[in-house]
Scaffold this active site. Structure first.
Site, short mmCIF file in Angstrom:
data_model
loop_
_atom_site.label_atom_id
_atom_site.label_comp_id
_atom_site.label_asym_id
_atom_site.label_seq_id
_atom_site.Cartn_x
_atom_site.Cartn_y
_atom_site.Cartn_z
N ASP A 105 38.95 41.72 48.69
CA ASP A 105 39.42 42.38 47.47
C ASP A 105 38.30 43.16 46.79
O ASP A 105 37.15 42.70 46.76
CB ASP A 105 39.94 41.33 46.49
N LYS A 135 40.96 45.62 49.90
CA LYS A 135 42.21 45.76 49.15
C LYS A 135 41.89 46.21 47.73
O LYS A 135 40.90 45.75 47.13
CB LYS A 135 42.98 44.43 49.10
N GLU A 203 53.86 42.45 44.98
CA GLU A 203 53.82 41.17 44.28
C GLU A 203 54.81 41.16 43.13
O GLU A 203 54.83 42.07 42.30
CB GLU A 203 52.41 40.88 43.77
#
Length: 286
Positions: A105, A135, A203
């Site tokens: 991330d 990400k 998400e």
């Protein structure tokens, strides 16, 4: 050549999960899974030992998520996570795996200034930690960052829907329920794809909307609280394994109760020490 449905069911040797590859999985393998119509699992990890367990279990992709802030570093949100912390723990996960694609991330503050900052920090995760991809959150608002990172040779996974780094503005709630929000999510997903992202995390998105996004993209979607029709599913491992305390998110299924197991083990150890049963003769040297 696009695989036909009959071929999809028989080409199991190339499967991300349960396949026979011994090499490290790449983003090209992820793309091929989409072509085959294969569903595959992804878990987070933050240390070498846990990552090695998941790697041995055949998990094809491991995310070193900024969720480490909540479930590993003791922060209330993901916002305080730093690049130093992300780099250190990503490197540990890479060392603990042999086959899984490791995605690191970019934490809050690591790419918001613009493409140059984003590339600098993405490069750090690749060079210092050894991740296979990075990400970052956001669709249209992160296009320039995504494009430059991808053009520089680093695969990018996009993250849409509930983006935890933006918790101070959007809160923790399902995203995309209004028509306007749904249209924006679809635009963001297509923009991320056009910018070169190899996959998109969705998400806390309504299942029907996630299914529509999945059908509209040629890159894989990875759901977390986004229903059953995404190409892949990811969970925070401490939620999945029942180590997280307190209320469990609705979208999580607990496959173990490690919090109780570890607590019972710690109490048994403490009782043995307090009672003089440990160490016993067989645990001693002469």
């Amino acid at each position: 050549m696009t695989l036909q449905p009959a071929q999809k069911a028989t080409d199991s040797s190339k499967a991300l999960y349960g396949g026979k590859q011994s090499r490290r999985i790449t983003v090209h393998d992820i793309a091929a899974a989409k072509e085959r119509g294969e569903k595959w699992p992804m878990l987070t990890a933050y240390d070498a030992m846990t990552a090695s367990v998941f790697d041995e279990a055949g998990i094809p992709a491991v995310l070193v998520g900024d969720s480490m802030g909540n479930c590993h570093l003791g922060y209330e949100t993901t916002v305080p996570v730093t690049m130093d912390e992300m780099t250190l723990l990503s490197a540990a996960v890479v060392r603990g795996t042999k086959r899984a694609l490791v995605v690191g991330d970019l934490p809050f503050g690591a790419y918001q200034e613009g493409p140059v900052q984003a590339l600098r920090n993405a490069t750090r995760l690749v060079k210092e930690a050894g991740v296979g991809a990075v990400k970052l959150e956001g669709g249209e608002r992160s296009l320039a960052q995504t494009e430059l990172i991808v053009q520089s040779g680093i695969p990018v996974m996009s993250h849409l829907g509930l983006t935890p780094q933006s918790v101070n503005t959007m809160g923790y709630r399902v995203q995309g329920r209004s028509d306007e929000a749904a249209h924006k999510l679809i635009r963001d997903a297509k923009a991320a794809q056009d910018a070169g992202a190899f996959a998109v995390v969705l998400e806390l998105v309504p299942a029907e909307l996630a299914a529509e996004v999945t059908r509209s993209l040629h890159i894989p979607t990875i759901g977390i609280g986004a229903g059953p029709d995404t190409d892949a599913q990811v969970l925070v491992w401490t939620d999945m394994a029942g180590l997280t305390g307190g209320k469990v998110p609705r979208f999580t299924k607990q496959y173990a109760n490690l919090r109780q197991t570890l607590g019972d083990a710690a109490k048994a150890f403490a009782d043995d020490v307090a009672g003089g049963a440990f160490p016993a003769e067989e645990h001693s040297f002469h």
